[in-house]
Every structure is written in C-alpha cells, then in structure tokens.
Design a protein around this motif. Structure first.
Motif, PDB file in Angstrom:
ATOM      1  N   ALA A  84      30.089 -38.015  25.748  1.00  0.00           N
ATOM      2  CA  ALA A  84      31.280 -37.867  24.905  1.00  0.00           C
ATOM      3  C   ALA A  84      32.309 -36.978  25.592  1.00  0.00           C
ATOM      4  CB  ALA A  84      30.896 -37.302  23.538  1.00  0.00           C
ATOM      5  N   ALA A  85      31.868 -35.863  26.155  1.00  0.00           N
ATOM      6  CA  ALA A  85      32.785 -34.959  26.849  1.00  0.00           C
ATOM      7  C   ALA A  85      33.397 -35.634  28.080  1.00  0.00           C
ATOM      8  CB  ALA A  85      32.054 -33.680  27.252  1.00  0.00           C
ATOM      9  N   GLU A  86      32.580 -36.360  28.823  1.00  0.00           N
ATOM     10  CA  GLU A  86      33.069 -37.077  30.003  1.00  0.00           C
ATOM     11  C   GLU A  86      34.112 -38.122  29.606  1.00  0.00           C
ATOM     12  OE1 GLU A  86      31.246 -40.452  32.923  1.00  0.00           O
ATOM     13  OE2 GLU A  86      29.993 -38.664  32.628  1.00  0.00           O
ATOM     14  N   TYR A  87      33.849 -38.828  28.528  1.00  0.00           N
ATOM     15  CA  TYR A  87      34.786 -39.865  28.088  1.00  0.00           C
ATOM     16  C   TYR A  87      36.081 -39.278  27.548  1.00  0.00           C
ATOM     17  CZ  TYR A  87      32.115 -43.949  29.172  1.00  0.00           C
ATOM     18  OH  TYR A  87      31.484 -44.950  29.866  1.00  0.00           O
ATOM     19  N   ALA A  88      36.041 -38.129  26.902  1.00  0.00           N
ATOM     20  CA  ALA A  88      37.280 -37.487  26.452  1.00  0.00           C
ATOM     21  C   ALA A  88      38.176 -37.226  27.657  1.00  0.00           C
ATOM     22  CB  ALA A  88      36.978 -36.192  25.696  1.00  0.00           C
ATOM     23  N   GLU A  89      37.616 -36.657  28.712  1.00  0.00           N
ATOM     24  CA  GLU A  89      38.394 -36.424  29.934  1.00  0.00           C
ATOM     25  C   GLU A  89      38.883 -37.743  30.528  1.00  0.00           C
ATOM     26  OE1 GLU A  89      36.317 -34.071  32.834  1.00  0.00           O
ATOM     27  OE2 GLU A  89      35.667 -32.627  31.308  1.00  0.00           O
ATOM     28  N   GLY A  90      38.026 -38.739  30.527  1.00  0.00           N
ATOM     29  CA  GLY A  90      38.397 -40.041  31.070  1.00  0.00           C
ATOM     30  C   GLY A  90      39.526 -40.697  30.298  1.00  0.00           C
ATOM     31  N   MET A 124      39.704 -34.577  23.226  1.00  0.00           N
ATOM     32  CA  MET A 124      38.630 -33.686  22.780  1.00  0.00           C
ATOM     33  C   MET A 124      37.401 -34.517  22.462  1.00  0.00           C
ATOM     34  SD  MET A 124      38.876 -33.680  18.759  1.00  0.00           S
ATOM     35  CE  MET A 124      37.402 -32.864  18.744  1.00  0.00           C
ATOM     36  N   ALA A 125      36.257 -33.831  22.387  1.00  0.00           N
ATOM     37  CA  ALA A 125      35.009 -34.493  22.001  1.00  0.00           C
ATOM     38  C   ALA A 125      34.246 -33.547  21.086  1.00  0.00           C
ATOM     39  CB  ALA A 125      34.171 -34.827  23.228  1.00  0.00           C
ATOM     40  N   ASN A 126      33.484 -34.112  20.163  1.00  0.00           N
ATOM     41  CA  ASN A 126      32.676 -33.290  19.261  1.00  0.00           C
ATOM     42  C   ASN A 126      31.177 -33.533  19.447  1.00  0.00           C
ATOM     43  OD1 ASN A 126      32.041 -35.682  18.002  1.00  0.00           O
ATOM     44  ND2 ASN A 126      33.075 -35.206  16.085  1.00  0.00           N
ATOM     45  N   GLY A 127      30.789 -34.167  20.521  1.00  0.00           N
ATOM     46  CA  GLY A 127      29.377 -34.467  20.767  1.00  0.00           C
ATOM     47  C   GLY A 127      28.995 -35.885  20.400  1.00  0.00           C
ATOM     48  N   GLU A 128      29.684 -36.466  19.418  1.00  0.00           N
ATOM     49  CA  GLU A 128      29.404 -37.843  19.014  1.00  0.00           C
ATOM     50  C   GLU A 128      30.599 -38.768  19.200  1.00  0.00           C
ATOM     51  OE1 GLU A 128      27.727 -38.116  15.123  1.00  0.00           O
ATOM     52  OE2 GLU A 128      26.212 -36.601  15.536  1.00  0.00           O
ATOM     53  N   THR A 129      31.791 -38.176  19.296  1.00  0.00           N
ATOM     54  CA  THR A 129      33.024 -38.955  19.381  1.00  0.00           C
ATOM     55  C   THR A 129      33.961 -38.326  20.400  1.00  0.00           C
ATOM     56  OG1 THR A 129      32.813 -39.519  17.043  1.00  0.00           O
ATOM     57  CG2 THR A 129      34.966 -39.861  18.047  1.00  0.00           C
ATOM     58  N   ALA A 130      34.620 -39.162  21.179  1.00  0.00           N
ATOM     59  CA  ALA A 130      35.683 -38.720  22.078  1.00  0.00           C
ATOM     60  C   ALA A 130      36.995 -39.215  21.498  1.00  0.00           C
ATOM     61  CB  ALA A 130      35.471 -39.283  23.471  1.00  0.00           C
ATOM     62  N   MET A 131      38.008 -38.350  21.503  1.00  0.00           N
ATOM     63  CA  MET A 131      39.329 -38.741  21.003  1.00  0.00           C
ATOM     64  C   MET A 131      40.381 -38.327  22.010  1.00  0.00           C
ATOM     65  SD  MET A 131      39.258 -38.041  16.931  1.00  0.00           S
ATOM     66  CE  MET A 131      40.775 -38.949  16.760  1.00  0.00           C
ATOM     67  N   ALA A 132      41.432 -39.133  22.096  1.00  0.00           N
ATOM     68  CA  ALA A 132      42.546 -38.819  22.977  1.00  0.00           C
ATOM     69  C   ALA A 132      43.806 -39.425  22.387  1.00  0.00           C
ATOM     70  CB  ALA A 132      42.298 -39.370  24.376  1.00  0.00           C
ATOM     71  N   ALA A 133      44.944 -38.806  22.676  1.00  0.00           N
ATOM     72  CA  ALA A 133      46.216 -39.309  22.171  1.00  0.00           C
ATOM     73  C   ALA A 133      47.332 -38.944  23.135  1.00  0.00           C
ATOM     74  CB  ALA A 133      46.511 -38.735  20.786  1.00  0.00           C
ATOM     75  N   ALA A 134      48.355 -39.786  23.156  1.00  0.00           N
ATOM     76  CA  ALA A 134      49.541 -39.530  23.964  1.00  0.00           C
ATOM     77  C   ALA A 134      50.687 -40.359  23.424  1.00  0.00           C
ATOM     78  CB  ALA A 134      49.297 -39.872  25.420  1.00  0.00           C
ATOM     79  N   GLU A 135      51.883 -39.909  23.705  1.00  0.00           N
ATOM     80  CA  GLU A 135      53.068 -40.695  23.406  1.00  0.00           C
ATOM     81  C   GLU A 135      53.444 -41.452  24.670  1.00  0.00           C
ATOM     82  OE1 GLU A 135      57.286 -40.362  21.087  1.00  0.00           O
ATOM     83  OE2 GLU A 135      56.040 -38.595  21.317  1.00  0.00           O
ATOM     84  N   ILE A 136      53.750 -42.732  24.512  1.00  0.00           N
ATOM     85  CA  ILE A 136      54.043 -43.601  25.649  1.00  0.00           C
ATOM     86  C   ILE A 136      55.407 -44.239  25.435  1.00  0.00           C
ATOM     87  CG2 ILE A 136      53.257 -45.638  26.933  1.00  0.00           C
ATOM     88  CD1 ILE A 136      50.390 -44.832  25.904  1.00  0.00           C
ATOM     89  N   LEU A 137      56.200 -44.296  26.494  1.00  0.00           N
ATOM     90  CA  LEU A 137      57.566 -44.817  26.419  1.00  0.00           C
ATOM     91  C   LEU A 137      57.567 -46.341  26.483  1.00  0.00           C
ATOM     92  CD1 LEU A 137      59.350 -42.258  28.761  1.00  0.00           C
ATOM     93  CD2 LEU A 137      59.206 -42.245  26.260  1.00  0.00           C
ATOM     94  N   ALA A 138      57.028 -46.951  25.436  1.00  0.00           N
ATOM     95  CA  ALA A 138      56.966 -48.407  25.321  1.00  0.00           C
ATOM     96  C   ALA A 138      56.757 -48.741  23.846  1.00  0.00           C
ATOM     97  CB  ALA A 138      55.819 -48.965  26.160  1.00  0.00           C
TER      98      ALA A 138
END
Length: 162
Positions: free
Chosen positions: A137-143, A10-24
């Motif tokens: 910010a929106a582009e980076y959230a997707e990235g 997600m992005a709020n206009g000033e910050t992009a955030m992303a999260a995932a669980e990774i098997l490592a």
C-alpha cells in the motif's frame, strides 16, 4: 500563470490514495486512462513503460497491458472493469501475472474519480485491497503520485483545457 498543484498521496495500510489537479478536461483524462493513449504518457525511460494496452471498455469486460521495465523485463497486468461512468468514474480490478515483490499476484481494485475544476480536472485515485500487504500500500501510494506527475506533464506540455 496558475500555480502548479503537485500530486499528493497517502496510504493507511489497506488503501493507497493519490490526487492531483491536471490541466485537461475530464473527457481528455478519461481517454488517456482507458485507451492505448496510456502508452504515450504512463512511465519513463528510467522506470517502466506501458505497452500493448487493450481494453473492452464495458462493465464486466477485460483490460490488459504489459509493463516493460527499464532493464527490459516484460511484466503482464490485467483486470476487469467494474464501473464506468464516462467521463467521471472508472473502477477496475488489477492483478499481475508475475510475482510482484510486495504484492505477489494478489488482485486489487483501483477507482479513478474525475472532477472538473476551474483549471481542469482533479483526479483522485483510490487503490484498495491491500489488507495484509501494508508495504505494498505504501509503495503504491508513492507510485500513484509518480503516475499523476507523468499525467500532469503529459497534459501540461501537450494540451490545453478546451
């Protein structure tokens, strides 16, 4: 088999955030983020690949990489490590030495937080510094969601949690 946890962003206009669980483990992921191992998983033939990764993994020291696009362009990126807590946290600046379409050469800050889970590691990315650049910010959230998917695939196909 355990259910797959897809990256969320997600992005709020000033910050992009992303999260995932990774098997490592956090240590495996930390290494994949800050060593030349990044060249093995970050990107795809259809988008871009990371090449020429170098880093002096100490606070206040530099890192650099070249983004090689699918159409053959070479786009340098670099920054400085601001915080390093192996294998739990990395904070670094990021800037491009070319005019990014949505961001120009504006410097941003990326924080990676690695938290152990029952299945592996939850990796949360907080990418700030987009004030005045809401489209970036929106582009980076997707990235970042795409990057986390590549990292999940890399570890899901090649490694098991120790």
């Amino acid at each position: 088999m355990l259910p797959h946890v897809w990256p969320r962003a997600m992005a709020n206009g000033e910050t992009a955030m992303a999260a995932a669980e990774i098997l490592a483990t956090p240590k495996q992921i930390f290494t994949a983020l800050v060593t030349d191992e990044v060249e093995r998983w970050w990107g795809s033939a259809e988008t871009y690949r990371m090449t020429g990764w170098t880093a002096d993994l100490r606070v206040g020291r530099n890192w650099s990489v070249t983004v090689r696009t699918a159409d053959g362009r070479r786009l340098p990126a670099s920054g400085v490590f601001l915080e390093i807590e192996t294998p739990r946290r990395i904070v670094q600046t990021r800037r491009y030495d070319w005019d990014h379409p949505a961001l120009g050469r504006h410097e941003t800050t990326v924080a990676y937080l690695l938290e152990p889970t029952a299945r592996g590691t939850r990796l949360t990315i907080c990418h700030g510094g987009f004030a005045g650049f809401p489209d970036a910010a929106a582009e980076y959230a997707e990235g970042w969601a795409r990057v986390l998917g590549w990292l999940q695939g890399y570890f899901g196909e090649r490694r098991q949690v120790a």
